[in-house]
Design an enzyme around this catalytic site. Structure first.
Site, PDB file in Angstrom:
ATOM      1  N   PHE A 135      48.819  44.250  35.510  1.00 42.40           N
ATOM      2  CA  PHE A 135      48.799  44.858  36.841  1.00 42.40           C
ATOM      3  C   PHE A 135      47.491  45.602  37.129  1.00 42.40           C
ATOM      4  O   PHE A 135      47.094  45.758  38.274  1.00 42.40           O
ATOM      5  CB  PHE A 135      49.963  45.844  36.995  1.00 42.40           C
ATOM      6  CG  PHE A 135      51.233  45.232  37.522  1.00 42.40           C
ATOM      7  CD1 PHE A 135      51.213  44.273  38.533  1.00 42.40           C
ATOM      8  CD2 PHE A 135      52.472  45.636  37.024  1.00 42.40           C
ATOM      9  CE1 PHE A 135      52.394  43.718  39.019  1.00 42.40           C
ATOM     10  CE2 PHE A 135      53.655  45.085  37.509  1.00 42.40           C
ATOM     11  CZ  PHE A 135      53.613  44.120  38.506  1.00 42.40           C
ATOM     12  N   SER A 175      44.427  44.674  36.404  1.00 45.50           N
ATOM     13  CA  SER A 175      43.464  43.718  36.982  1.00 45.50           C
ATOM     14  C   SER A 175      43.830  43.447  38.425  1.00 45.50           C
ATOM     15  O   SER A 175      42.963  43.364  39.301  1.00 45.50           O
ATOM     16  CB  SER A 175      43.501  42.387  36.237  1.00 45.50           C
ATOM     17  OG  SER A 175      43.421  42.583  34.875  1.00 45.50           O
ATOM     18  N   GLU A 176      45.133  43.296  38.673  1.00 48.02           N
ATOM     19  CA  GLU A 176      45.611  42.981  40.018  1.00 48.02           C
ATOM     20  C   GLU A 176      45.218  44.088  41.001  1.00 48.02           C
ATOM     21  O   GLU A 176      44.756  43.822  42.104  1.00 48.02           O
ATOM     22  CB  GLU A 176      47.137  42.824  39.968  1.00 48.02           C
ATOM     23  CG  GLU A 176      47.774  42.635  41.317  1.00 48.02           C
ATOM     24  CD  GLU A 176      49.220  42.132  41.228  1.00 48.02           C
ATOM     25  OE1 GLU A 176      49.632  41.678  40.150  1.00 48.02           O
ATOM     26  OE2 GLU A 176      49.911  42.194  42.249  1.00 48.02           O
ATOM     27  N   ARG A 177      45.399  45.337  40.572  1.00 44.19           N
ATOM     28  CA  ARG A 177      45.101  46.448  41.478  1.00 44.19           C
ATOM     29  C   ARG A 177      43.610  46.632  41.675  1.00 44.19           C
ATOM     30  O   ARG A 177      43.148  46.961  42.771  1.00 44.19           O
ATOM     31  CB  ARG A 177      45.777  47.721  40.956  1.00 44.19           C
ATOM     32  CG  ARG A 177      47.275  47.619  41.152  1.00 44.19           C
ATOM     33  CD  ARG A 177      48.099  48.651  40.439  1.00 44.19           C
ATOM     34  NE  ARG A 177      49.511  48.250  40.570  1.00 44.19           N
ATOM     35  CZ  ARG A 177      50.499  48.714  39.831  1.00 44.19           C
ATOM     36  NH1 ARG A 177      50.263  49.618  38.904  1.00 44.19           N
ATOM     37  NH2 ARG A 177      51.735  48.282  40.016  1.00 44.19           N
ATOM     38  N   GLY A 211      42.358  43.901  43.975  1.00 39.77           N
ATOM     39  CA  GLY A 211      42.860  44.202  45.317  1.00 39.77           C
ATOM     40  C   GLY A 211      41.994  45.236  46.020  1.00 39.77           C
ATOM     41  O   GLY A 211      41.671  45.100  47.205  1.00 39.77           O
TER      42      GLY A 211
END
Lengths: 253, 381
Positions: B239, B241-243, B246
């Site tokens: 998560f 990396s995802e944030r 984003g």
């Protein structure tokens, strides 16, 4: 097959342009590869790759950092010669051609010199033909495709009516029309590999040129005239006749 | 953070790629409710845009994280939020755990084709009864010999309609809560699997979003990513990396919006002067641009710390929270200052307004970010 490509680094045409006090274009900011040169680079890379041997060498005359040259190296060109010299400030087309010719003569054996038809900032469209004259080479302009075979370059040369099939002995200077190929994107690996490619920086003195009697004086610069309003034709049912008449006058039909 | 000439060329590459390969197709893709992921990803792979930080051994580029920042900012400039979202699911949401924890065999069979653009990946965590509250997920993988038998459902899965494999988070024991979950590479050609619905969304319409059903699907236990039972922890790591991606994308997206709005307000005249000549309008935009710059610089610091090997959970959480909030403010100001034409579908502001709303919800809602921060900063009873 060794190919030389003349490329120009220019201020980003998307940004605002400013003139110096002597009416020359300000080139202090970040310079980019002239988009019209990217087509010549792409064609050179394709010719090299098809031949399976040889190198693509970039030749450029411009102030500042070689940022535009790095882009072309990242696309896949093998090396670059960059002529940087304050004395070249405000050089006209002929001076530029002489400098490029001197750089070409240092670049070793080559089959072709490729250039854009014209640059996006200067738009004189005269440098490649002058370069060919100075080098004593055939000049073929407005190429939309280039093939080298049997000691000759075969060019499809764009014309208003279509294209001419032209051939010339090599080495030759060939100019490439913008938009005739899809230039490749510099890939991530290409960008990183470009860091290690040879980039030779030369001054005018390295080229053995004397610039004392060269140059130009730009007396004044004016805005291009704004476009005049067109003629409006109200359609009374026979407007098409007037449009046909207009097109005939313009010799479009 | 200092960007090198290589970063600048890379930025230009990505910007041109977006302008030539994505933006001209956006209207069609929005109307179709999806973009052709295989086709676009293959083009991106050819330029080295998939898997920037991954090991070249698996087809990655071996870049450092600073290039991911540039990549995120530039794909964020696309004319719709759906495409950058679909891309980053492939590059930074569904694949990091496989790259870090997966076996060589799994990486060869699923990571390499994903980085070559030959396989589309999706991250399958959210369920009908477990969104931000990941601990509540119910999809089960029950061991039967060398297989997992997977049953359950997943919801709001980006790329879910087109995906060739899922990074699936499922319960693999009865421990409950945060324990006993595993990450499994789930091929979507497994018998018993179905895309039960393609979902209709407020925004990001050019990205396909799916509800997925699993009915006693058998996948090998060897498809487990990393350690059995460590799925939740691995997903929490993923998560981050995802944030981060984003937040990087949001900066590009908002910068584009402010640039377009500035241009319009200089050209649009009302009451005898350009709209930008109204101090209220100009001050509002200047302040939003200032806040955007704070976020951009915060991202850069996050990147430096990440590259220095620090745990950037707090950075990623704050960046995601503030990016989501600022997106809502900027998209509101842009549509407001465009007036009537801004409300029209033909103007970019309408799509931007819809698309921008997701960032405060997807990838962990604002309130979940605040909950994480309360824990990190001890704002707890």
């Amino acid at each position: 097959m060794n190919i030389l490509v003349c490329v120009k680094q220019i201020p980003d045409p998307a940004g605002p342009q400013e003139l110096n006090n002597d009416n020359t274009l300000k080139r202090e900011g970040k310079l980019i590869l002239d988009e019209s040169d990217s087509y010549g680079v792409e064609i050179a890379l394709q010719l090299r790759d098809t031949a399976g041997e040889g190198e693509v060498t970039l030749i450029s005359m411009s102030p500042g950092e070689p940022s535009g040259l790095r882009t072309a190296l990242a696309m896949g060109a093998d090396k670059a010669i960059h002529v940087v010299d304050d004395t070249l400030h405000g050089a006209d087309a002929l001076s530029t051609a002489k400098v490029l010719a001197a750089a070409v003569q240092r670049a070793g054996d080559y089959t072709l010199v490729i250039a854009a038809t014209e640059s996006t900032d200067g738009y004189t469209g005269t440098v490649p033909a002058q370069l060919a004259e100075i080098l004593g080479l055939p000049s073929v302009t407005f190429a939309k495709s280039i093939r080298v075979e049997g000691g000759k370059v075969h060019v499809d040369r764009q014309t208003e009516a279509g294209y001419d099939v032209v051939e010339a002995d090599v080495p030759a200077v060939v100019t490439v029309t913008a938009g005739v190929v899809e230039p490749r994107y510099p890939s991530f690996k290409g960008i990183m590999a470009a860091k290690k490619k040879p980039l030779e920086t030369l001054a005018v003195s390295d080229l053995g040129l004397d610039l004392s009697s060269w140059g130009q004086n730009i007396v004044s610069v004016e805005d291009a005239p704004s476009r005049a309003a067109g003629e409006k034709i109200e359609d009374d049912g026979e407007a098409y006749l007037k449009i046909v008449e207009f097109l005939e006058e313009q010799k479009v039909i | 953070m200092q960007f090198t000439p290589e970063h600048e060329i890379f930025r230009k590459t990505v910007r041109e790629f977006v302008q030539k390969e994505i933006d001209p197709h956006i209207d069609t893709w929005e109307a179709n409710g999806g973009f052709p992921a295989h086709e676009l990803f293959r083009k991106m792979a050819a330029v080295g845009l998939l898997g920037l930080e991954y090991d070249p051994k698996w087809g990655g580029q071996g870049a450092d994280h600073s290039f991911t920042v540039v990549f995120g900012e530039e794909i964020g400039r696309a004319g719709a939020g759906g495409v950058p979202m679909g891309i980053s699911v492939q590059t930074d949401m569904a694949t990091p755990a496989l790259h870090r924890f997966g076996s060589d065999d799994l990486r060869e069979r699923y990571l390499r084709p994903a980085l070559a653009g030959n396989m589309v990946a999706a991250i399958a965590v959210t369920e009908p009864d477990a969104g931000s509250d990941v601990a509540g997920l119910r999809t089960r993988a029950v061991r039967d010999g060398d297989d997992w038998v997977v049953s359950g459902a997943k919801l709001y899965i980006t790329n879910g309609v087109q995906a060739d494999w899922l990074c699936l988070l499922a319960r693999t024991s009865d421990e409950g809560g945060y324990h006993g979950m595993s990450q499994i590479v789930f091929p979507t050609d497994t018998p018993g699997f179905a895309v039960s619905r393609k979902l209709d969304k407020l925004g990001n319409r050019c990205s396909d979003t799916a509800e997925l059903a699993f009915d006693e699907c058998r996948v090998p236990v060897s498809n487990t990513i990393g350690e059995i039972g460590r799925g939740f922890q691995q997903q929490m790591w993923q998560f981050q990396s995802e944030r981060m991606i984003g937040a990087y994308q949001a900066v590009g997206s908002m910068q584009r919006a402010l640039d377009l709005t500035r241009t319009y307000l200089k050209e649009r005249h009302a009451f005898g002067k350009p709209l930008i000549a109204n101090q209220y309008v100009a001050f509002r935009l200047a302040e939003l641009a200032a806040e955007l710059d704070l976020l951009r610089q915060y991202n850069y610091t996050c990147c430096e710390r990440y590259m220095g090997g620090e745990d950037t959970t707090r950075f990623a959480t704050i960046a995601k929270l503030k990016a989501g909030r600022l997106m809502r403010e900027i998209s509101d100001a842009c549509i407001q200052f465009h007036g009537g034409i801004g409300y029209m579908e033909e103007t970019w502001t309408a799509r931007f307004y819809r698309d921008s709303r997701l960032l405060s919800i997807g990838g962990g809602a604002d309130e979940v970010m605040l909950r994480v921060l309360c824990g990190l900063d001890d704002f707890l009873p």
